[in-house]
Scaffold this motif. Structure first.
Motif, PDB file in Angstrom:
ATOM      1  N   MET A 185      52.498  26.629  86.410  1.00 24.94           N
ATOM      2  CA  MET A 185      52.105  25.236  86.579  1.00 24.94           C
ATOM      3  C   MET A 185      50.868  24.902  85.748  1.00 24.94           C
ATOM      4  O   MET A 185      50.748  23.824  85.168  1.00 24.94           O
ATOM      5  CB  MET A 185      51.835  24.958  88.058  1.00 24.94           C
ATOM      6  CG  MET A 185      53.053  25.119  88.949  1.00 24.94           C
ATOM      7  SD  MET A 185      52.630  25.115  90.705  1.00 24.94           S
ATOM      8  CE  MET A 185      51.983  23.466  90.869  1.00 24.94           C
ATOM      9  N   LEU A 186      49.956  25.856  85.683  1.00 26.21           N
ATOM     10  CA  LEU A 186      48.704  25.647  84.965  1.00 26.21           C
ATOM     11  C   LEU A 186      48.958  25.446  83.480  1.00 26.21           C
ATOM     12  O   LEU A 186      48.449  24.486  82.863  1.00 26.21           O
ATOM     13  CB  LEU A 186      47.791  26.858  85.195  1.00 26.21           C
ATOM     14  CG  LEU A 186      46.372  26.785  84.659  1.00 26.21           C
ATOM     15  CD1 LEU A 186      45.606  25.682  85.362  1.00 26.21           C
ATOM     16  CD2 LEU A 186      45.673  28.115  84.830  1.00 26.21           C
ATOM     17  N   ILE A 236      52.318  28.024  99.324  1.00 28.16           N
ATOM     18  CA  ILE A 236      52.855  26.665  99.410  1.00 28.16           C
ATOM     19  C   ILE A 236      51.732  25.654  99.249  1.00 28.16           C
ATOM     20  O   ILE A 236      51.868  24.652  98.538  1.00 28.16           O
ATOM     21  CB  ILE A 236      53.586  26.470 100.752  1.00 28.16           C
ATOM     22  CG1 ILE A 236      54.845  27.354 100.807  1.00 28.16           C
ATOM     23  CG2 ILE A 236      53.966  25.011 100.968  1.00 28.16           C
ATOM     24  CD1 ILE A 236      55.559  27.321 102.134  1.00 28.16           C
ATOM     25  N   ALA A 237      50.597  25.925  99.905  1.00 25.07           N
ATOM     26  CA  ALA A 237      49.455  25.016  99.795  1.00 25.07           C
ATOM     27  C   ALA A 237      48.979  24.916  98.358  1.00 25.07           C
ATOM     28  O   ALA A 237      48.710  23.818  97.839  1.00 25.07           O
ATOM     29  CB  ALA A 237      48.318  25.501 100.693  1.00 25.07           C
ATOM     30  N   ASN A 238      48.895  26.058  97.681  1.00 25.96           N
ATOM     31  CA  ASN A 238      48.412  26.054  96.306  1.00 25.96           C
ATOM     32  C   ASN A 238      49.383  25.339  95.378  1.00 25.96           C
ATOM     33  O   ASN A 238      48.990  24.559  94.507  1.00 25.96           O
ATOM     34  CB  ASN A 238      48.206  27.497  95.844  1.00 25.96           C
ATOM     35  CG  ASN A 238      47.151  27.601  94.765  1.00 25.96           C
ATOM     36  OD1 ASN A 238      46.247  26.788  94.686  1.00 25.96           O
ATOM     37  ND2 ASN A 238      47.276  28.617  93.926  1.00 25.96           N
ATOM     38  N   SER A 282      50.751  20.630  92.289  1.00 27.49           N
ATOM     39  CA  SER A 282      51.780  19.623  92.061  1.00 27.49           C
ATOM     40  C   SER A 282      51.199  18.217  92.208  1.00 27.49           C
ATOM     41  O   SER A 282      51.539  17.300  91.454  1.00 27.49           O
ATOM     42  CB  SER A 282      52.933  19.826  93.041  1.00 27.49           C
ATOM     43  OG  SER A 282      53.892  18.819  92.909  1.00 27.49           O
ATOM     44  N   VAL A 283      50.294  18.048  93.177  1.00 23.87           N
ATOM     45  CA  VAL A 283      49.635  16.750  93.357  1.00 23.87           C
ATOM     46  C   VAL A 283      48.810  16.402  92.122  1.00 23.87           C
ATOM     47  O   VAL A 283      48.782  15.254  91.670  1.00 23.87           O
ATOM     48  CB  VAL A 283      48.755  16.769  94.627  1.00 23.87           C
ATOM     49  CG1 VAL A 283      47.834  15.559  94.660  1.00 23.87           C
ATOM     50  CG2 VAL A 283      49.634  16.803  95.867  1.00 23.87           C
ATOM     51  N   LEU A 284      48.123  17.405  91.556  1.00 19.72           N
ATOM     52  CA  LEU A 284      47.355  17.155  90.339  1.00 19.72           C
ATOM     53  C   LEU A 284      48.258  16.708  89.198  1.00 19.72           C
ATOM     54  O   LEU A 284      47.907  15.812  88.416  1.00 19.72           O
ATOM     55  CB  LEU A 284      46.600  18.425  89.936  1.00 19.72           C
ATOM     56  CG  LEU A 284      45.352  18.789  90.740  1.00 19.72           C
ATOM     57  CD1 LEU A 284      44.796  20.114  90.259  1.00 19.72           C
ATOM     58  CD2 LEU A 284      44.311  17.690  90.627  1.00 19.72           C
ATOM     59  N   ALA A 338      48.398  17.201 101.157  1.00 17.52           N
ATOM     60  CA  ALA A 338      48.810  15.859 101.577  1.00 17.52           C
ATOM     61  C   ALA A 338      47.603  14.928 101.665  1.00 17.52           C
ATOM     62  O   ALA A 338      47.663  13.757 101.247  1.00 17.52           O
ATOM     63  CB  ALA A 338      49.522  15.930 102.926  1.00 17.52           C
ATOM     64  N   ARG A 339      46.520  15.446 102.192  1.00 20.78           N
ATOM     65  CA  ARG A 339      45.305  14.624 102.272  1.00 20.78           C
ATOM     66  C   ARG A 339      44.786  14.278 100.887  1.00 20.78           C
ATOM     67  O   ARG A 339      44.334  13.154 100.629  1.00 20.78           O
ATOM     68  CB  ARG A 339      44.242  15.380 103.059  1.00 20.78           C
ATOM     69  CG  ARG A 339      42.952  14.598 103.260  1.00 20.78           C
ATOM     70  CD  ARG A 339      41.986  15.396 104.112  1.00 20.78           C
ATOM     71  NE  ARG A 339      40.734  14.655 104.297  1.00 20.78           N
ATOM     72  CZ  ARG A 339      39.694  15.112 104.973  1.00 20.78           C
ATOM     73  NH1 ARG A 339      39.756  16.310 105.541  1.00 20.78           N
ATOM     74  NH2 ARG A 339      38.606  14.388 105.088  1.00 20.78           N
ATOM     75  N   ARG A 340      44.846  15.233  99.971  1.00 26.32           N
ATOM     76  CA  ARG A 340      44.396  14.995  98.596  1.00 26.32           C
ATOM     77  C   ARG A 340      45.278  13.960  97.917  1.00 26.32           C
ATOM     78  O   ARG A 340      44.794  13.089  97.191  1.00 26.32           O
ATOM     79  CB  ARG A 340      44.426  16.315  97.827  1.00 26.32           C
ATOM     80  CG  ARG A 340      43.812  16.233  96.447  1.00 26.32           C
ATOM     81  CD  ARG A 340      43.857  17.600  95.778  1.00 26.32           C
ATOM     82  NE  ARG A 340      43.251  17.547  94.453  1.00 26.32           N
ATOM     83  CZ  ARG A 340      41.962  17.699  94.224  1.00 26.32           C
ATOM     84  NH1 ARG A 340      41.136  17.921  95.232  1.00 26.32           N
ATOM     85  NH2 ARG A 340      41.497  17.642  92.996  1.00 26.32           N
ATOM     86  N   ALA A 341      46.602  14.055  98.161  1.00 30.11           N
ATOM     87  CA  ALA A 341      47.523  13.084  97.563  1.00 30.11           C
ATOM     88  C   ALA A 341      47.286  11.688  98.119  1.00 30.11           C
ATOM     89  O   ALA A 341      47.327  10.685  97.381  1.00 30.11           O
ATOM     90  CB  ALA A 341      48.960  13.515  97.805  1.00 30.11           C
TER      91      ALA A 341
END
Length: 842
Positions: free
Chosen positions: A285-286, A730-732, A737-739, A827-830
């Motif tokens: 992803m990076l 999953i969190a990472n 993915s949000v970024l 989710a909070r970040r998104a």
């Protein structure tokens, strides 16, 4: 290039933290597993060798195999005390002693219920024991008890304590409570001290000792003292130093801890395998997110080699930082494992961080990121700069005909075929074949997860649309947008659930088998047994049960060394009139009533193996005695049963050949059936002897299956590390993915999707990934558990597959809960994405 790599690493704090976090997780759990295993091993070694520093020399008789244990006489102890340089020579007596608490429950573990003697010196103290209350016993009416056992039993100085030994049970006054070292008391055991004369009466003979401990006078050279002592002791005895005994015990403890170390290394490997997916996914992803940045570097003159070096240098820097953090966090995980698994019976285990563990952690933390970054870097370098500069988000669909899919399918089919072959063939190498097949199957399934994600999501799509039409549809689309990423994230969960599910199936099946192998054969209310190393029961042990009104009982008198029809056999003598009401004999031929006529009944597996039939007469020989016996019945039995014998004979027949049979156990049925009053009456009739256990069916069941339950709990706890890595993966993945999708999320917000909607969408994505991993892992685990269990059915009659639906459902629920918790921060970040900034981003 190094400055550029360092600048790139420090320029993107959020990206840096998530990458470091991914690598740190792998290092943390590898370090934690190794530190925990090394700490337990070191603790066992330290405890086993503790106490021998107070012993200068130890003199013991040479044992002859097959002969009664040799002893030393009191004159030897007196002679040794007079050797120049000897401050004291304490004769020691050792044997079995059982103590129960006030409720009748035995104290100490089965193999470590010991008795010994209090051997005071001229000052009235025994250097082996430090008394915290009272003093040592000085006559035959008193005993002393170790501190842990006294506390568990609720005993104080002055109380009456009932002690059982190999000669019976007696009541004593508790004179003192003491502490001692591992040379006298094993972890989890119990120790009763008698005065010298009483200990000799109970365990040896008057004036005899098991061994003699010598304490050197201050300033005495041990080597010189050893030479002087060897000149005095009998020829059939040996003198060794306390240091030698310490090394011997340490080596034994180290060997005994190797199994735990191997288990911990295995779980470290599992954690590392799971973490590899997380690290690889993160770097993929990076690099994908930095495609335009890398293309720009290429466009302004950087070569492919230079860009590759920059990225690999970044991965090394990230790995070094993550390794240090992982070593610190892993040490904390080891401390947490010790707190979870410690008990009052387990030795203290200070954390042991070996240099080898640090080196392994550093290698893992630096090499894995480089390997994980290599493939996405090569993929990114293959994109022309002009194409990369104009690219939007590159997708990475999993095509049915791709090389990854073909390899995955081949591995899955090969592994499944090997597992089925091993399960159905059930030959000597079946479990090895199944293990290899299961590994190939799981690897193939992981390779196919990207392809499976699309039909799996399509299967759940109607449910998602019913629950939340808009958010469910968006989450489903996002999940299958990049199947490789979804597959890599779900694979970590699949591995953890496969291992947990397989263990659950094997554990549930083994528990049901062990339960049935004993309790189904007993129709009596109680089973009387002697603890390991304790009183040797004889037919006379059951005689006091005659005074129980309405009770029916029969000792199971085992007699060995028979040759029946040329076959080595064991006879078990029973009361023919009572045994049919105490044990469940499923007679398939003949009649159990034939026991009263002097005939024998044979288990079906024994008769089948030797071609014996009802009515057949066979020559019997034991030592120098000969005779003949007739088979009167054949009954169905499990070869692993703890109570149903292979050959049941009337006790009168056994008595003809063996006047001293060993009574393995006694089965008892009371007039009123099982109950507290009936249990107490049986215990009282047997002399209130702590060395005899009176077990009802529930106690038998608990005793037989507790070991499996305890082991499974430890394995589950260790597997939870892999589950935690998967959940954090999953969190990472969601966070990165949000970024990547800031512009998309900002656009959705601009079109009317509120914060709660964004949060729900991300959570549903996490649940989909969690459900995919849990489904694949559970199916693989049940399949492997069935295959391994199937290899036992040939050799273990009565073993059957048990699907523990409750445990499997709990595993799936825990996976989903972990996925949901892992989605909270992404989710909070998104939901907090700034709409104008996101929609304006390029």
């Amino acid at each position: 290039m190094f400055r550029t790599a360092l600048r790139n690493v420090l320029a993107h704090k959020a990206r840096l933290l998530m990458t470091v976090f991914a690598v740190m997780l792998g290092v943390t759990f590898v370090t934690g597993s190794l530190v925990y295993g090394d700490s337990q091993k070191q603790a066992a070694v330290d405890r086993a060798s503790a106490g021998y520093d107070r012993i200068s020399l130890n003199v013991s008789p040479n044992s002859v195999p097959g002969a009664p244990p040799a002893t030393l006489d009191a004159r030897t102890a007196t002679s040794l005390a007079e050797v120049p340089g000897v401050a004291a020579a304490a004769g020691r007596v050792n044997g079995f002693a059982a103590v129960a608490d006030r409720e009748g429950r035995l104290l100490g573990s089965a193999d470590f219920r010991k008795g010994g003697n209090f051997a005071p010196g001229k000052d009235g103290k025994d250097p082996a024991y430090a008394f915290t209350e009272g003093s040592g016993p000085v006559d035959g009416k008193a005993v002393a008890l170790d501190e842990a056992s006294a506390a568990k039993g609720g005993y104080r100085v002055g109380d009456t304590v009932r002690v059982g030994t190999s000669t019976g049970a007696e009541s004593y006054r508790l004179s003192g409570v003491f502490r001692t070292d591992a040379s006298k008391l094993s972890s989890g055991g119990s120790l009763v001290l008698f005065d010298d004369a009483t200990a000799q009466r109970l365990y040896l003979e008057p004036g005899r000792y098991t061994d003699i401990e010598i304490t050197a006078a201050p300033g005495t050279d041990t080597t010189q003292l050893l030479a002087r002592v060897e000149a005095v002791i009998p020829k059939d005895s040996t003198a060794v130093t306390g240091a030698f005994l310490a090394r011997l015990q340490a080596n034994r403890a180290s060997s005994g801890s190797d199994t735990m170390s191997q288990i911990m290394v295995g779980f470290a490997a599992v954690a590392l395998f799971v973490a590899t997916f997380l690290i690889s996914n993160t770097f993929t992803m990076l690099v994908s997110r930095r495609t335009r940045e890398l293309a720009l570097m290429r466009a302004v003159g950087a070569t492919r080699k230079q860009v590759r070096r920059i990225l690999l240098t970044e991965s090394v820097l990230v790995g070094l930082v993550a390794s240090v953090a992982g070593i610190l966090a892993g040490t904390g995980v080891a401390a947490l494992l010790q707190a979870l698994f410690s008990s009052a019976d387990s030795p203290d285990a200070p954390l042991t961080l070996l240099p080898s563990t640090v080196i392994i952690a550093l290698v893992v933390g630096t090499v894995l990121p480089v390997i994980a970054a290599w493939v996405p870097v090569r993929r990114a370098m293959a994109i022309p700069p002009v194409a990369a500069l104009g690219a939007a988000e590159p997708a990475a669909p999993a095509h049915a005909g791709s090389l990854r899919t073909r390899i995955g399918a081949a591995l899955l089919l090969t592994g499944a075929a090997a597992t089925l072959y091993g399960a159905l063939a059930a030959d000597g190498d079946a479990r090895t074949v199944i293990g290899l097949g299961a590994a190939l199957t799981l690897t193939g399934a992981i390779g196919l997860i990207p392809l499976l994600s699309q039909p799996f999501t399509a299967l759940l799509r109607p449910l998602l649309l019913r629950y939340s039409p808009v958010h469910g549809d968006l989450a489903a689309r996002n999940t299958v947008r990049d199947p490789r990423r979804t597959g890599a994230t779900a694979a970590a969960l699949a591995i953890a659930l496969a291992l947990a599910s397989g263990l659950s199936v094997l554990g549930a099946s083994a528990t049901q088998y062990l339960d049935g192998a004993t309790t189904r054969d007993i129709t009596a209310d109680y089973l009387v047994q002697a603890p390991s190393g304790g009183q040797r029961m004889t037919p006379a042990t059951a005689e006091p049960l005659k005074k129980l009104t309405g009770a029916t009982y029969s000792p199971l008198n085992q007699s060995t060394e028979y040759q029946i029809g040329g076959v080595r056999s064991v006879l078990t003598g029973v009361d023919p009139a009572a045994i049919g009401r105490l044990l469940r004999y499923e007679v398939t031929a003949g009649s159990l009533d034939s026991l009263a006529q002097g005939k024998v009944a044979v288990a079906d597996y024994k008769a089948r193996a030797n071609g014996w039939k009802v009515g057949q007469s066979l020559p019997v020989k034991r030592l120098d005695q000969q005779g003949e016996l007739t088979i009167g019945a054949i009954y169905r039995a499990d070869e692993q049963s703890k109570v149903l014998p292979s050959i049941t004979a009337p006790d009168s027949l056994v008595a003809r050949f063996d006047s001293t049979p060993h009574t393995d156990s006694i089965v008892v049925a009371t007039a009123g059936g099982p109950g507290r009053a009936q249990h107490a009456s049986v215990v009282k009739a047997l002399g209130d002897n702590p060395a005899l256990s009176v077990l009802d069916k529930e106690a038998i069941r608990s005793e037989d299956t507790s070991g499996i339950g305890n082991q499974l709990n430890i394995f589950y706890a260790l597997l939870s590390m892999a589950l935690m890595i998967a959940a954090l993966g999953i969190a990472n993945t969601l966070a990165m993915s949000v970024l990547e999708r800031r512009k998309e999320i900002g656009t959705l917000r601009a079109l009317g999707l509120d914060r709660a909607g964004v949060t729900r969408m991300i959570r549903i994505e996490a649940l989909l990934v969690g459900a995919l991993g849990a489904a694949v892992g559970t199916v693989m685990g049940v399949f492997t558990g069935w295959a391994l269990g199937n290899t036992l059915q040939e050799s273990v009659a009565g073993y059957a597959l048990v699907i523990p639906w409750g445990r499997l459902a709990l595993g799936v629920l825990l996976a989903l809960a972990g996925a949901l918790l892992a989605s909270l921060w992404p989710a909070r970040r998104a939901a907090g994405v700034d709409i104008p900034a996101a929609t304006a981003a390029q």
